[in-house]
Design a protein around this motif. Structure first.
Motif, PDB file in Angstrom:
ATOM      1  N   LYS A 172      -6.661   7.463  28.875  1.00 42.38           N
ATOM      2  CA  LYS A 172      -6.970   6.042  28.908  1.00 42.38           C
ATOM      3  C   LYS A 172      -8.145   5.806  29.850  1.00 42.38           C
ATOM      4  CE  LYS A 172      -5.024   1.496  29.990  1.00 42.38           C
ATOM      5  NZ  LYS A 172      -5.583   0.878  28.768  1.00 42.38           N
ATOM      6  N   GLN A 198      -9.479   2.204  20.748  1.00 37.53           N
ATOM      7  CA  GLN A 198     -10.746   2.456  21.439  1.00 37.53           C
ATOM      8  C   GLN A 198     -11.492   3.618  20.790  1.00 37.53           C
ATOM      9  OE1 GLN A 198     -10.012   2.938  25.707  1.00 37.53           O
ATOM     10  NE2 GLN A 198     -11.058   0.991  26.051  1.00 37.53           N
ATOM     11  N   VAL A 208     -10.366   3.320  32.172  1.00 42.40           N
ATOM     12  CA  VAL A 208     -10.279   2.090  32.952  1.00 42.40           C
ATOM     13  C   VAL A 208     -11.684   1.724  33.409  1.00 42.40           C
ATOM     14  CG1 VAL A 208      -9.305   0.987  34.996  1.00 42.40           C
ATOM     15  CG2 VAL A 208      -7.944   2.665  33.718  1.00 42.40           C
ATOM     16  N   THR A 258     -10.057  -3.823  22.523  1.00 41.14           N
ATOM     17  CA  THR A 258      -9.295  -2.593  22.238  1.00 41.14           C
ATOM     18  C   THR A 258      -8.859  -1.861  23.507  1.00 41.14           C
ATOM     19  OG1 THR A 258     -11.286  -1.189  22.131  1.00 41.14           O
ATOM     20  CG2 THR A 258     -10.614  -2.296  20.103  1.00 41.14           C
ATOM     21  N   ASN A 259      -9.058  -2.474  24.684  1.00 40.50           N
ATOM     22  CA  ASN A 259      -8.834  -1.759  25.941  1.00 40.50           C
ATOM     23  C   ASN A 259      -7.378  -1.390  26.185  1.00 40.50           C
ATOM     24  OD1 ASN A 259      -8.545  -4.658  26.292  1.00 40.50           O
ATOM     25  ND2 ASN A 259      -8.194  -4.219  28.462  1.00 40.50           N
ATOM     26  N   ARG A 260      -6.453  -2.032  25.490  1.00 40.99           N
ATOM     27  CA  ARG A 260      -5.033  -1.738  25.724  1.00 40.99           C
ATOM     28  C   ARG A 260      -4.484  -0.665  24.794  1.00 40.99           C
ATOM     29  NH1 ARG A 260      -2.225  -7.701  26.824  1.00 40.99           N
ATOM     30  NH2 ARG A 260      -3.572  -8.287  28.586  1.00 40.99           N
ATOM     31  N   ASN A 261      -5.305  -0.210  23.888  1.00 34.64           N
ATOM     32  CA  ASN A 261      -4.844   0.782  22.915  1.00 34.64           C
ATOM     33  C   ASN A 261      -5.876   1.903  22.812  1.00 34.64           C
ATOM     34  OD1 ASN A 261      -4.354   2.166  20.332  1.00 34.64           O
ATOM     35  ND2 ASN A 261      -2.879   0.531  19.947  1.00 34.64           N
ATOM     36  N   LEU A 262      -5.499   3.091  23.292  1.00 34.99           N
ATOM     37  CA  LEU A 262      -6.432   4.217  23.327  1.00 34.99           C
ATOM     38  C   LEU A 262      -6.903   4.598  21.929  1.00 34.99           C
ATOM     39  CD1 LEU A 262      -7.845   6.453  24.950  1.00 34.99           C
ATOM     40  CD2 LEU A 262      -5.764   7.825  24.703  1.00 34.99           C
ATOM     41  N   TRP A 272     -14.032  -3.050  25.742  1.00 31.29           N
ATOM     42  CA  TRP A 272     -13.308  -3.352  26.969  1.00 31.29           C
ATOM     43  C   TRP A 272     -12.420  -4.592  26.865  1.00 31.29           C
ATOM     44  CZ3 TRP A 272     -12.529   0.406  29.984  1.00 31.29           C
ATOM     45  CH2 TRP A 272     -13.509   1.364  30.252  1.00 31.29           C
TER      46      TRP A 272
END
Length: 478
Positions: free
Chosen positions: A184, A30, A186, A23-27, A20
């Protein structure tokens, strides 16, 4: 790595923070993190297992790509059979090779033709029955054009190896879980809290109920010849609650952990011990496996569309295969056969689709008729579990024979009052929450905060004060 271990208690928050916050900004990152974490989780038992799951992943991914590009029906069938033979071939070798060879030798010896053949010292890869069926669902659904094959290898590898449900399910369908790796995620606070609540209840089921019951079930089953009939009954009851607490507890932890990462897994248990007939029990027990066999075996065999003879044949096939899926022992086949016999009267009278609603929903107690139906179904289930737990058929039969003796009316030699109290508390909570997805779900919306948190502390106290001797999850062996 066990869910109820210190290793996992350290592993989970590390992965959660990286997932979270790093790596949360790049699927894609993740998904890659999930693959790496899952392989670490799985390799914790034996790193040699990783090559097997990686090879299975590659085969089914390439089969999917092949099916995407191929329109010729015969060639599509060849690709599908490659997936089936590779996956079931691995499963058959690691799980059933010695079983078939041993029975082959026994059969020839019986007819006076002894043969010499050496059994292999094969290590059964943890969870192979689960992820094998999960990858097969992908290949079959792509072949049937129910699912668009993925070209994202990392997403597919994450689907196959997703660590919360990798080794003991739920057995997810590609149509349900795989698309979740494309979107993605959230962070959802409410969903995460609900996941933690389900993890807590799953840990209680495993550490308090299953592990304590396992100690006494093992004590009785391992020395069944020396116990009275009443004690044998208690041993069977302890195993009945052990396997439910163990397996449904694992599923609760898996589903709850998945919610922490923004994923939704299918429900695997729906309070099966409150069922009013065997058909209802099997709609509520190990739902992911039951529906898998329904969709990929029962329906292709003709399902219920043919006459009664076809229905009976298909029902027995499903239960026997389900029994054999659990392990390479005649006891599992006998367990499946016995459940098929239980199911038969309902099938013959067309009553196998009754009791679709939750029992006594909105009421404090069931009616007298409902109570007797639950009691009868539960008793039949306990009897069948004896075959599941016994070392062999002879052991199961002698165990049952030992129950039906004059000593059945004697006072049991094993009376763990604390365990009885824990079981009473457990079943009361399960009964009160039977209308929800899991027993504690209603706490989040119906209970006031002080009462809710007080109950959480009670469960945490029970876990630490009454934790049983650590036992491996039963379904790891399957």
């Amino acid at each position: 790595m066990l869910f109820n271990s210190i290793d996992f208690a350290l592993f989970l928050p590390i992965v959660f923070v990286l997932y979270w916050f790093a790596t949360n900004r790049n699927l894609k990152l993740q998904n890659l993190l999930i693959v790496v974490a899952s392989y670490v989780f799985y390799g914790w038992w034996d790193t040699r297992f990783l090559s097997l799951i990686l090879f299975s992943t590659l085969v089914d991914y390439l089969v999917g790509i092949g099916l995407l590009k191929q329109e010729n029906l015969n060639k599509r069938k060849v690709l599908l059979w490659i997936s089936i033979l590779v996956n079931l071939g691995f499963l058959g070798f690691f799980k059933y090779y010695n079983f078939f060879l041993d029975n082959f030798i026994t059969a020839f010896t019986f007819f006076g033709m002894p043969i010499q053949a050496g059994l292999l010292d094969i290590i059964l890869p943890v969870g192979i029955s689960f992820y094998t069926f999960q990858t097969l669902s992908y290949s079959i659904d792509v072949y049937r054009r129910k699912l668009e094959p993925t070209q994202d290898f990392v997403a597919f590898a994450a689907f196959v190896s997703f660590f919360p449900q990798l080794v003991a399910g739920p057995i997810e369908r590609a149509t349900h879980l795989l698309p979740q790796f494309y979107s993605k995620r959230v962070f959802n606070y409410t969903l995460a809290v609900d996941g933690l609540r389900q993890i807590l209840w799953g840990l209680f089921k495993k550490i308090v109920i299953a592990d304590n019951c396992a100690e006494y079930a093992n004590m009785v089953f391992n020395n069944s010849d020396s116990h009275s009939g009443s004690t044998l009954v208690l041993g069977a009851l302890f195993f009945t609650f052990q396997i439910y607490g163990d397996f449904s507890g694992y599923s609760d932890i898996a589903i709850g952990t998945s919610r922490l990462f923004g994923f939704d897994l299918m429900r695997n248990f729906a309070f099966p011990y409150f069922s009013r007939d065997i058909a209802e029990f099997w709609r509520r027990w190990h739902i992911s496996l039951s529906t898998w066999f329904r969709d990929y075996l029962y329906i292709p065999l003709g399902g219920s569309k043919g006459g009664m003879n076809m229905k009976i044949r298909n029902t027995f096939i499903i239960f026997l295969v389900s029994g054999f899926w659990h392990g390479a022992n005649w006891t599992f086949i006998a367990w499946g056969f016995l459940n098929a016999l239980y199911f038969l009267p309902l099938l013959l009278t067309n009553n196998n689709r009754n009791n679709l609603e939750v029992v006594a929903l909105g009421k404090l107690l069931p009616s007298g008729r409902e109570f007797l139906s639950i009691l009868l179904t539960f008793s039949l289930t306990v009897l069948a579990w004896i075959f599941f737990r016994a070392d062999n058929i002879s052991h199961a039969l002698s165990y049952i024979q030992g129950i039906f003796t004059p000593s059945l009316l004697s006072i049991p030699t094993i009376l763990p009052l604390s365990v009885f109290g824990l079981l009473a508390f457990f079943m009361t909570v399960e009964w009160m929450g039977r209308g929800e997805a899991y027993a504690l779900e209603a706490l989040g919306s119906r209970w006031k905060r002080p009462l809710r948190w007080g109950f959480y502390y009670v469960i945490v106290f029970l876990i630490f004060f009454f934790m049983g001797k650590e036992q491996e999850f039963i379904y790891f062996q399957f």
